[in-house]
Motif scaffolding. Sequence first.
Motif, PDB file in Angstrom:
ATOM      1  N   ILE A 240       0.855  -1.192   0.000  1.00  0.00           N
ATOM      2  CA  ILE A 240       0.000   0.000   0.000  1.00  0.00           C
ATOM      3  C   ILE A 240       0.889   1.239   0.000  1.00  0.00           C
ATOM      4  CG2 ILE A 240      -1.836   1.222   1.205  1.00  0.00           C
ATOM      5  CD1 ILE A 240      -2.635  -1.569   0.163  1.00  0.00           C
ATOM      6  N   HIS A 241       0.607   2.184  -0.921  1.00  0.00           N
ATOM      7  CA  HIS A 241       1.382   3.418  -0.994  1.00  0.00           C
ATOM      8  C   HIS A 241       1.129   4.295   0.240  1.00  0.00           C
ATOM      9  CE1 HIS A 241       2.591   2.449  -5.047  1.00  0.00           C
ATOM     10  NE2 HIS A 241       1.320   2.363  -5.443  1.00  0.00           N
ATOM     11  N   ASP A 242       2.123   5.130   0.565  1.00  0.00           N
ATOM     12  CA  ASP A 242       2.043   5.975   1.759  1.00  0.00           C
ATOM     13  C   ASP A 242       0.755   6.777   1.827  1.00  0.00           C
ATOM     14  OD1 ASP A 242       4.498   5.020   2.351  1.00  0.00           O
ATOM     15  OD2 ASP A 242       5.598   6.882   2.032  1.00  0.00           O
ATOM     16  N   GLU A 243       0.387   7.370   0.680  1.00  0.00           N
ATOM     17  CA  GLU A 243      -0.771   8.259   0.675  1.00  0.00           C
ATOM     18  C   GLU A 243      -2.090   7.507   0.875  1.00  0.00           C
ATOM     19  OE1 GLU A 243       0.304   7.418  -3.699  1.00  0.00           O
ATOM     20  OE2 GLU A 243       1.359   7.780  -1.797  1.00  0.00           O
ATOM     21  N   ASP A 244      -2.038   6.163   0.782  1.00  0.00           N
ATOM     22  CA  ASP A 244      -3.255   5.370   0.915  1.00  0.00           C
ATOM     23  C   ASP A 244      -3.347   4.620   2.245  1.00  0.00           C
ATOM     24  OD1 ASP A 244      -4.203   6.044  -1.630  1.00  0.00           O
ATOM     25  OD2 ASP A 244      -3.029   4.434  -2.578  1.00  0.00           O
ATOM     26  N   VAL A 245      -2.368   4.798   3.113  1.00  0.00           N
ATOM     27  CA  VAL A 245      -2.336   4.036   4.365  1.00  0.00           C
ATOM     28  C   VAL A 245      -3.566   4.332   5.218  1.00  0.00           C
ATOM     29  CG1 VAL A 245      -1.151   3.838   6.583  1.00  0.00           C
ATOM     30  CG2 VAL A 245       0.154   3.668   4.470  1.00  0.00           C
ATOM     31  N   SER A 246      -3.960   5.589   5.329  1.00  0.00           N
ATOM     32  CA  SER A 246      -5.131   5.948   6.121  1.00  0.00           C
ATOM     33  C   SER A 246      -6.415   5.441   5.463  1.00  0.00           C
ATOM     34  CB  SER A 246      -5.207   7.470   6.302  1.00  0.00           C
ATOM     35  OG  SER A 246      -6.357   7.824   7.036  1.00  0.00           O
ATOM     36  N   LYS A 247      -6.494   5.611   4.127  1.00  0.00           N
ATOM     37  CA  LYS A 247      -7.679   5.143   3.405  1.00  0.00           C
ATOM     38  C   LYS A 247      -7.839   3.628   3.546  1.00  0.00           C
ATOM     39  CE  LYS A 247     -11.211   5.817   0.696  1.00  0.00           C
ATOM     40  NZ  LYS A 247     -12.410   6.505   1.224  1.00  0.00           N
ATOM     41  N   LEU A 248      -6.715   2.914   3.600  1.00  0.00           N
ATOM     42  CA  LEU A 248      -6.745   1.462   3.782  1.00  0.00           C
ATOM     43  C   LEU A 248      -7.508   1.094   5.046  1.00  0.00           C
ATOM     44  CD1 LEU A 248      -5.620  -1.463   3.158  1.00  0.00           C
ATOM     45  CD2 LEU A 248      -3.659  -0.821   4.600  1.00  0.00           C
TER      46      LEU A 248
ATOM     47  N   GLU B 138      -9.793   2.887   6.750  1.00  0.00           N
ATOM     48  CA  GLU B 138     -11.218   3.210   6.634  1.00  0.00           C
ATOM     49  C   GLU B 138     -11.925   2.193   5.742  1.00  0.00           C
ATOM     50  OE1 GLU B 138     -14.161   6.753   4.993  1.00  0.00           O
ATOM     51  OE2 GLU B 138     -12.096   7.239   5.550  1.00  0.00           O
ATOM     52  N   ASN B 139     -11.272   1.825   4.642  1.00  0.00           N
ATOM     53  CA  ASN B 139     -11.863   0.822   3.753  1.00  0.00           C
ATOM     54  C   ASN B 139     -12.052  -0.507   4.470  1.00  0.00           C
ATOM     55  OD1 ASN B 139     -11.907   2.646   1.668  1.00  0.00           O
ATOM     56  ND2 ASN B 139     -10.078   1.837   0.636  1.00  0.00           N
ATOM     57  N   LEU B 140     -11.084  -0.835   5.316  1.00  0.00           N
ATOM     58  CA  LEU B 140     -11.165  -2.076   6.081  1.00  0.00           C
ATOM     59  C   LEU B 140     -12.445  -2.108   6.911  1.00  0.00           C
ATOM     60  CD1 LEU B 140      -9.765  -4.683   7.273  1.00  0.00           C
ATOM     61  CD2 LEU B 140      -8.869  -3.172   9.051  1.00  0.00           C
ATOM     62  N   ILE B 141     -12.707  -1.019   7.612  1.00  0.00           N
ATOM     63  CA  ILE B 141     -13.889  -0.965   8.481  1.00  0.00           C
ATOM     64  C   ILE B 141     -15.172  -1.045   7.655  1.00  0.00           C
ATOM     65  CG2 ILE B 141     -15.126   0.383  10.197  1.00  0.00           C
ATOM     66  CD1 ILE B 141     -12.399  -0.836  11.101  1.00  0.00           C
ATOM     67  N   MET B 142     -15.251  -0.267   6.602  1.00  0.00           N
ATOM     68  CA  MET B 142     -16.482  -0.238   5.810  1.00  0.00           C
ATOM     69  C   MET B 142     -16.749  -1.581   5.135  1.00  0.00           C
ATOM     70  SD  MET B 142     -16.728   3.574   4.171  1.00  0.00           S
ATOM     71  CE  MET B 142     -15.257   3.405   3.157  1.00  0.00           C
ATOM     72  N   SER B 143     -15.707  -2.195   4.603  1.00  0.00           N
ATOM     73  CA  SER B 143     -15.906  -3.456   3.882  1.00  0.00           C
ATOM     74  C   SER B 143     -16.227  -4.607   4.823  1.00  0.00           C
ATOM     75  CB  SER B 143     -14.651  -3.793   3.070  1.00  0.00           C
ATOM     76  OG  SER B 143     -13.554  -4.080   3.923  1.00  0.00           O
ATOM     77  N   HIS B 144     -15.695  -4.531   6.038  1.00  0.00           N
ATOM     78  CA  HIS B 144     -15.893  -5.622   6.990  1.00  0.00           C
ATOM     79  C   HIS B 144     -17.202  -5.490   7.783  1.00  0.00           C
ATOM     80  CE1 HIS B 144     -11.930  -6.634   5.825  1.00  0.00           C
ATOM     81  NE2 HIS B 144     -11.612  -7.372   6.874  1.00  0.00           N
ATOM     82  N   ALA B 145     -17.812  -4.308   7.732  1.00  0.00           N
ATOM     83  CA  ALA B 145     -19.070  -4.089   8.456  1.00  0.00           C
ATOM     84  C   ALA B 145     -20.233  -4.625   7.623  1.00  0.00           C
ATOM     85  CB  ALA B 145     -19.254  -2.606   8.759  1.00  0.00           C
ATOM     86  N   CYS B 146     -20.301  -5.930   7.531  1.00  0.00           N
ATOM     87  CA  CYS B 146     -21.314  -6.571   6.680  1.00  0.00           C
ATOM     88  C   CYS B 146     -22.056  -7.659   7.434  1.00  0.00           C
ATOM     89  CB  CYS B 146     -20.677  -7.120   5.406  1.00  0.00           C
ATOM     90  SG  CYS B 146     -19.285  -8.235   5.685  1.00  0.00           S
TER      91      CYS B 146
ATOM     92  N   PRO C  23     -16.564  12.797  14.548  1.00  0.00           N
ATOM     93  CA  PRO C  23     -15.959  11.622  13.920  1.00  0.00           C
ATOM     94  C   PRO C  23     -14.440  11.735  13.892  1.00  0.00           C
ATOM     95  CG  PRO C  23     -17.772  12.463  12.595  1.00  0.00           C
ATOM     96  CD  PRO C  23     -17.491  13.500  13.645  1.00  0.00           C
ATOM     97  N   ILE C  24     -13.756  10.579  13.938  1.00  0.00           N
ATOM     98  CA  ILE C  24     -12.305  10.570  13.843  1.00  0.00           C
ATOM     99  C   ILE C  24     -11.895   9.997  12.487  1.00  0.00           C
ATOM    100  CG2 ILE C  24     -11.963  10.333  16.330  1.00  0.00           C
ATOM    101  CD1 ILE C  24     -11.346   7.316  15.734  1.00  0.00           C
ATOM    102  N   ARG C  25     -10.637  10.198  12.150  1.00  0.00           N
ATOM    103  CA  ARG C  25     -10.054   9.612  10.940  1.00  0.00           C
ATOM    104  C   ARG C  25      -9.007   8.607  11.384  1.00  0.00           C
ATOM    105  NH1 ARG C  25      -9.158  10.670   5.477  1.00  0.00           N
ATOM    106  NH2 ARG C  25      -7.068  10.163   4.707  1.00  0.00           N
ATOM    107  N   LEU C  26      -9.124   7.384  10.905  1.00  0.00           N
ATOM    108  CA  LEU C  26      -8.174   6.343  11.285  1.00  0.00           C
ATOM    109  C   LEU C  26      -6.854   6.526  10.561  1.00  0.00           C
ATOM    110  CD1 LEU C  26     -10.518   3.211  11.225  1.00  0.00           C
ATOM    111  CD2 LEU C  26      -9.786   4.521  13.227  1.00  0.00           C
ATOM    112  N   GLU C  27      -5.787   6.233  11.265  1.00  0.00           N
ATOM    113  CA  GLU C  27      -4.448   6.281  10.682  1.00  0.00           C
ATOM    114  C   GLU C  27      -3.904   4.842  10.587  1.00  0.00           C
ATOM    115  OE1 GLU C  27      -3.237   8.901   9.360  1.00  0.00           O
ATOM    116  OE2 GLU C  27      -4.672  10.376  10.142  1.00  0.00           O
TER     117      GLU C  27
END
Length: 504
Positions: free
Chosen positions: A72-80, A82-90, A187-191
Motif C-alpha cells: 500500500i502506498h504511503d498516501e493510501d495508508v489511512s484510506k486502507l 477506513e476501507n477495512l472498516i467499511m468493507s468488513h461491516a457486513c 468523527p475521527i479519521r483512522l491512521e
Amino acid sequence: MNQQVNVVKVDGDQLRIEDVVSIARNATHIQLTEEALNRVRASRAMVEKMVSQQEVVYGITTGFGKFSDVMIHDEDVSKLQENLIMSHACGMGDPYAVEVVRAMMALRINALAKGYSGIREETLLQLVELCNRGVHPIIPQQGSLGASGDLAPLAHMVLVMLGKGEALVNGKRLSGKEALSKVGLSPIRLEAKEGLALINGTQAMTAQLCLALYDSRVLLESAELIAAMTIEALRGIPKAFDPQLHLVRPHPGQQESAKRLLQHLSGSKRTTAQGELRVQDPYSLRCLPQVHGATRDTLEYVWTTVTRECNSVTDNPILFTETGDVISGGNFHGQPMAFAADFLAIAIAELANISERRTERLVNPQLSGLPGFLTENGGLHSGFMITQYVAASIVSENKVLCHPASVDSIPSSANQEDHVSMGTTSARKLRTIVSNVTKVLAIEYLAAAQAIDFGSGDLGTGTARAYEQLRRVIPRLHEDREMHPDLVKAEELIQQGTLAFVTE
C-alpha cells in the motif's frame, strides 16, 4: 447536583468478569490508567516509525488476508484503514443487546490498553467516550467466524467512531454522525494500523461469555436452593449429602454443592432419615451434588479461561516495543473461547435437565404422594400439569442447542484463513441456553413452593427464605389461573440473583 458514577480503572491486565458485567449492565464508566496510556503512546511511536521507513508490515503497509502481499502506498495508508472498516461491516441479523455491545467495547478497550496494537491515544479515547457517554453501536449478531477475530461485529462498532453506521443513544436509533453529535463528539479519521487494531480480536464472543458466565453462576446457586425446596416437598433424605460421602470422591464442586444443600436444609422438619419413608431417593435428588458439582467445576474452569482472555492481546500483528519485533501470528483465533462456550453450554443445560425431572416428580402423584399436578380439585383444575410440558419442551430445545459449534470450521479469504473457531456462534447459543435454563428453574421454583403448601413443618434456613420471597409476589394456586405471569415473576426473581444470595 451531579450524580456519582461508578468507574472501573482499565490497565489491560486486571479486568475482571464482574467489571465487564458492571460496565455492560450498570452504566459503569471506564477510566484508562496513565501506565496504560504510556504503553499506548510507545506502541504508536513504533507504528509511525515503520510507516516513515516504509517497512513491509502486515496490515500497516500491506493489504489484509489474501491481500497480505499487496503493498500500500504511503498516501493510501489511512484510506486502507477506513476501507477495512467499511468493507468488513457486513454483519446480518438482529442486533446485539446493548449489554453485549457495552461488554464488547470494554473488552476491546482493555486489549488495546495493553499497548501492543499501535493505536493512537486519541482513537482509543474516542472508544472510551462512546461507552461512557452511552453511544451504543448497532451490531448485527451474525457474520463472525471467530478467527481473524470477530471482524464483522467489531467493524460495526468502529463505524460509529467514524460517524458512520448507526447507534442507540438513550434508546433512540440514530445515524453514527447524529449519535456522536448528540453527545458532543466528532468523527475521527483512522491512521495506519488503527482499523486492524480495533477489529482484530475475540471481543464479541468473549463479551457474551462474560455475561453468560456471570448469569450461570447465579443460576447454579439458585438451582441448588430450588432443589433443596423440592427435597423438602418430597420429604427427601439429606444423608446423601453427608461430607463423609463426598470426601471419598473429592471433586471440589461436588463437595461444595453437598455443603450448600445441607446449609439450605439446616433446621428443616420436612426431610427424612434413611429408611424412614424410603431407603434411597431417586437420582434427581440423591445425585444432586454429583451433577451440580460437575457444573460447578466446569464453571470454575471456564471462569479462569475467560478471565485470561479478557486480559489478553488478540491483535495481529503484535508490536513489541521492548524488542522492536513485529510478529504476525494467530492470537485472534477464538478456539479457547469456542471450547469454553460449548463446554459451559453443556454444563449449564444439565441444571435444567435434572430440574425438569424434579418437576415431574413434584407433579406426578404416582411419584410424589401429593395431589396430582399439585391442584386441590384435580379434574376441574389442571394445576401444574402443563408447566411440566413447558419445561420438557425447553430442555429438549437445549439439547439441540448444545451441539458444539466449535467442531465446525469452514475456509475463508481464498483459503488463507483455512481453519476457524465458530466461537461467536458458540457464545450466541450459550446465551440462549442460559435464558432457557432460567425458565426451567422458574417452573420448578413455583412447583416446589406449591408442593410445600401441601405439607407441614418448619422449612430449612435457606429454603424458608426462598419460599417467603416467592410468596411475597406469587400467591398459592388454589384454582386455575393464567400461569404465564407467575412464571415470569419467578424467572425475574432468579435473574435478579435473589436466590443466589439468599443465604449469604
